[in-house]
Design a protein around this motif. Structure first.
Motif, PDB file in Angstrom:
ATOM      1  N   ARG A  62      30.008  -6.378 -17.005  1.00  0.00           N
ATOM      2  CA  ARG A  62      30.004  -5.511 -15.814  1.00  0.00           C
ATOM      3  C   ARG A  62      31.222  -4.581 -15.835  1.00  0.00           C
ATOM      4  O   ARG A  62      32.346  -5.023 -16.078  1.00  0.00           O
ATOM      5  CB  ARG A  62      30.008  -6.349 -14.544  1.00  0.00           C
ATOM      6  N   GLY A  63      30.970  -3.296 -15.632  1.00  0.00           N
ATOM      7  CA  GLY A  63      32.071  -2.330 -15.563  1.00  0.00           C
ATOM      8  C   GLY A  63      32.597  -1.897 -16.913  1.00  0.00           C
ATOM      9  O   GLY A  63      33.585  -1.168 -16.996  1.00  0.00           O
ATOM     10  N   LYS A  64      31.927  -2.297 -17.996  1.00  0.00           N
ATOM     11  CA  LYS A  64      32.430  -2.022 -19.354  1.00  0.00           C
ATOM     12  C   LYS A  64      32.623  -0.523 -19.614  1.00  0.00           C
ATOM     13  O   LYS A  64      33.509  -0.124 -20.373  1.00  0.00           O
ATOM     14  CB  LYS A  64      31.451  -2.617 -20.377  1.00  0.00           C
ATOM     15  N   ALA A  65      31.795   0.302 -18.969  1.00  0.00           N
ATOM     16  CA  ALA A  65      31.888   1.762 -19.190  1.00  0.00           C
ATOM     17  C   ALA A  65      33.288   2.276 -18.878  1.00  0.00           C
ATOM     18  O   ALA A  65      33.745   3.257 -19.471  1.00  0.00           O
ATOM     19  CB  ALA A  65      30.867   2.484 -18.317  1.00  0.00           C
ATOM     20  N   HIS A  66      33.980   1.594 -17.963  1.00  0.00           N
ATOM     21  CA  HIS A  66      35.301   2.080 -17.523  1.00  0.00           C
ATOM     22  C   HIS A  66      36.383   1.861 -18.572  1.00  0.00           C
ATOM     23  O   HIS A  66      37.451   2.468 -18.493  1.00  0.00           O
ATOM     24  CB  HIS A  66      35.669   1.432 -16.178  1.00  0.00           C
ATOM     25  N   GLU A  67      36.075   1.001 -19.554  1.00  0.00           N
ATOM     26  CA  GLU A  67      37.055   0.803 -20.635  1.00  0.00           C
ATOM     27  C   GLU A  67      37.249   2.083 -21.449  1.00  0.00           C
ATOM     28  O   GLU A  67      38.214   2.232 -22.167  1.00  0.00           O
ATOM     29  CB  GLU A  67      36.577  -0.314 -21.585  1.00  0.00           C
ATOM     30  N   TYR A  68      36.253   2.993 -21.344  1.00  0.00           N
ATOM     31  CA  TYR A  68      36.319   4.225 -22.138  1.00  0.00           C
ATOM     32  C   TYR A  68      36.927   5.392 -21.368  1.00  0.00           C
ATOM     33  O   TYR A  68      37.026   6.489 -21.903  1.00  0.00           O
ATOM     34  CB  TYR A  68      34.909   4.609 -22.624  1.00  0.00           C
ATOM     35  N   ALA A  76      28.084   0.377 -15.724  1.00  0.00           N
ATOM     36  CA  ALA A  76      28.716   1.278 -14.745  1.00  0.00           C
ATOM     37  C   ALA A  76      29.462   0.492 -13.679  1.00  0.00           C
ATOM     38  O   ALA A  76      30.418   0.998 -13.083  1.00  0.00           O
ATOM     39  CB  ALA A  76      27.659   2.171 -14.107  1.00  0.00           C
ATOM     40  N   GLY A  77      29.026  -0.763 -13.431  1.00  0.00           N
ATOM     41  CA  GLY A  77      29.744  -1.582 -12.457  1.00  0.00           C
ATOM     42  C   GLY A  77      28.869  -2.350 -11.482  1.00  0.00           C
ATOM     43  O   GLY A  77      29.380  -3.025 -10.585  1.00  0.00           O
ATOM     44  N   ALA A  78      27.538  -2.268 -11.644  1.00  0.00           N
ATOM     45  CA  ALA A  78      26.658  -2.987 -10.718  1.00  0.00           C
ATOM     46  C   ALA A  78      26.699  -4.486 -10.993  1.00  0.00           C
ATOM     47  O   ALA A  78      26.787  -4.911 -12.147  1.00  0.00           O
ATOM     48  CB  ALA A  78      25.224  -2.475 -10.862  1.00  0.00           C
ATOM     49  N   SER A  79      26.628  -5.277  -9.913  1.00  0.00           N
ATOM     50  CA  SER A  79      26.556  -6.734 -10.082  1.00  0.00           C
ATOM     51  C   SER A  79      25.119  -7.168 -10.274  1.00  0.00           C
ATOM     52  O   SER A  79      24.833  -8.208 -10.861  1.00  0.00           O
ATOM     53  CB  SER A  79      27.114  -7.439  -8.845  1.00  0.00           C
ATOM     54  N   THR A  80      24.208  -6.391  -9.711  1.00  0.00           N
ATOM     55  CA  THR A  80      22.784  -6.639  -9.895  1.00  0.00           C
ATOM     56  C   THR A  80      22.061  -5.327  -9.604  1.00  0.00           C
ATOM     57  O   THR A  80      22.711  -4.325  -9.297  1.00  0.00           O
ATOM     58  CB  THR A  80      22.310  -7.815  -9.004  1.00  0.00           C
ATOM     59  N   ILE A  81      20.728  -5.332  -9.732  1.00  0.00           N
ATOM     60  CA  ILE A  81      20.006  -4.061  -9.558  1.00  0.00           C
ATOM     61  C   ILE A  81      18.758  -4.271  -8.706  1.00  0.00           C
ATOM     62  O   ILE A  81      18.324  -5.403  -8.476  1.00  0.00           O
ATOM     63  CB  ILE A  81      19.607  -3.425 -10.916  1.00  0.00           C
ATOM     64  N   GLN A  82      18.196  -3.146  -8.260  1.00  0.00           N
ATOM     65  CA  GLN A  82      16.887  -3.174  -7.603  1.00  0.00           C
ATOM     66  C   GLN A  82      15.948  -2.245  -8.361  1.00  0.00           C
ATOM     67  O   GLN A  82      16.384  -1.275  -8.976  1.00  0.00           O
ATOM     68  CB  GLN A  82      16.991  -2.703  -6.146  1.00  0.00           C
ATOM     69  N   ILE A  83      14.678  -2.562  -8.280  1.00  0.00           N
ATOM     70  CA  ILE A  83      13.681  -1.793  -9.019  1.00  0.00           C
ATOM     71  C   ILE A  83      12.558  -1.399  -8.061  1.00  0.00           C
ATOM     72  O   ILE A  83      12.104  -2.225  -7.280  1.00  0.00           O
ATOM     73  CB  ILE A  83      13.196  -2.644 -10.207  1.00  0.00           C
TER      74      ILE A  83
END
Ligand SMILES: Cc1cc2nc3c(=O)[nH]c(=O)nc-3n(C[C@H](O)[C@H](O)[C@H](O)COP(=O)(O)O)c2cc1C
Length: 315
Positions: free
Chosen positions: A297-303, A256-263
């Motif tokens: 990162r951000g691969k979803a936007h290719e669609y 979706a575009g996150a560079s990192t995450i929190q849990i």
């Protein structure tokens, strides 16, 4: 190929993308160090303010569905005097980056807590302008207030400042742009969603405070959607939070575009979840010959161009 899970945000090197979210276990040096030993890539403390704050009485957190929680802890925290001691103790024993989440009385109040956290050894500041069951909830609903609070903290410290935003708003993009304009170094999204659970027999709210913040499995698709919406509009790094329990969940946020995450809520199941997620991610990178998460990162936007939109004549 040298696969690596390390990632850099605002000049801070995290050994892996799993950062502890604020409010979950990040209260004592003991719990923070335990997570560091379990392999976590970064720690965010409980949001700390100017003085001891007891928060709401029990029940202040309930599980309302498998892996889904409603809480109204109400920014319970030990106050900055105590937190300074804990930051110092943690920093003496761990090199895993420490983000100190802060709030205060007005913009200068936030700035003062941030200043003290930096002096005690924090690697970054996260400003909590989005807790849904405390006074700070309203800040990240206003572009003006977001700019004012972010700027005050930016002026006060030289370490990076992350702004934590709320999903409880119709359009988050203008708020995210405001944090960027005010000089924030990264955006953390999302805080919890406003929710309410009632006793089906009596109708009485189950939490002592009534309305609380929803977290865990049920909110993952909201968090992923927020990161997806922000990515094309925001150039500072996005830190995705909400409902991450598995390595596949992490990948969704990265796509979706996150560079990192929190849990957060997932850790109620135990620390073993950290090595499980890391192993899964590492295997995935290896199998797919991906060097690091930046590559996807951000691969979803290719669609985007392939997604269906309703033809004008149907509107
Ligand atoms: C018990 C509890 C306490 C929390 N306290 C804070 C807090 O002090 N500051 C903050 O910014 N977020 C706080 N949060 C929100 C989390 O940091 C996170 O944004 C949210 O829970 C979504 O992530 P998750 O689904 O992985 O838990 C809290 C969440 C929970 C469940």
């Amino acid at each position: 190929m040298n696969n690596s899970l390390s990632c850099q945000i605002a000049g801070i090197l995290f050994p892996n993308p799993i950062i502890l979210a604020s409010g979950i276990l990040g209260i004592t040096p003991g719990s923070m160090l335990r997570l560091a030993h379990a392999g976590i890539g970064g720690i965010t403390t409980k949001t700390v303010g100017p003085r001891v704050r007891p928060g709401y009485s029990n029940p202040s957190i309930i599980e309302i569905g498998e892996g889904t929680f409603l809480n109204s802890v109400g920014l319970a925290n030990p106050g900055i005097d105590q937190m300074e001691i804990e930051i110092k103790e943690y920093k003496q024993q761990s090199s895993i980056p420490l983000i100190v989440s802060v709030f205060g009385d007005g913009p200068e109040g936030y700035a003062e807590i941030a200043r003290r956290a930096e002096k005690a050894g924090a690697d970054a500041i996260e400003i909590n302008i989005s807790c849904p069951h405390a006074e700070v909830a309203s800040i990240a609903l206003s572009e003006e207030l977001t700019i004012e609070f972010t700027k005050a903290v930016k002026r006060a410290v030289s370490i990076p400042v992350f702004a934590k935003l709320t999903p409880n708003i119709a359009d988050i993009i203008p708020i995210a742009k405001a944090t960027e304009k005010a000089g924030a170094d990264a955006i953390v999204a999302i805080n919890t969603l406003r929710g309410l659970a009632l006793d089906y027999k009596t109708g009485r709210p189950l939490l002592s405070h009534g309305i609380g913040g929803l977290s865990g499995k049920a909110i993952k698709s909201v968090g992923v959607r927020v990161i997806y919406e922000l990515y094309p509009h925001i150039s500072i790094p996005l830190i995705g939070v909400g409902g991450i329990f598995t390595w596949q969940d992490v990948l969704e946020y990265i796509y979706a575009g996150a560079s990192t995450i929190q849990i957060g809520s997932a850790l109620f199941q135990g620390d073993e979840i950290i090595p499980e997620i890391l192993d899964g991610l590492f295997e995935f990178l290896k199998e797919n010959q991906i060097e690091n998460l930046n590559q996807i990162r951000g691969k979803a936007h290719e669609y985007s161009s392939e997604l269906e939109v309703m033809p004008k004549e149907c509107l």
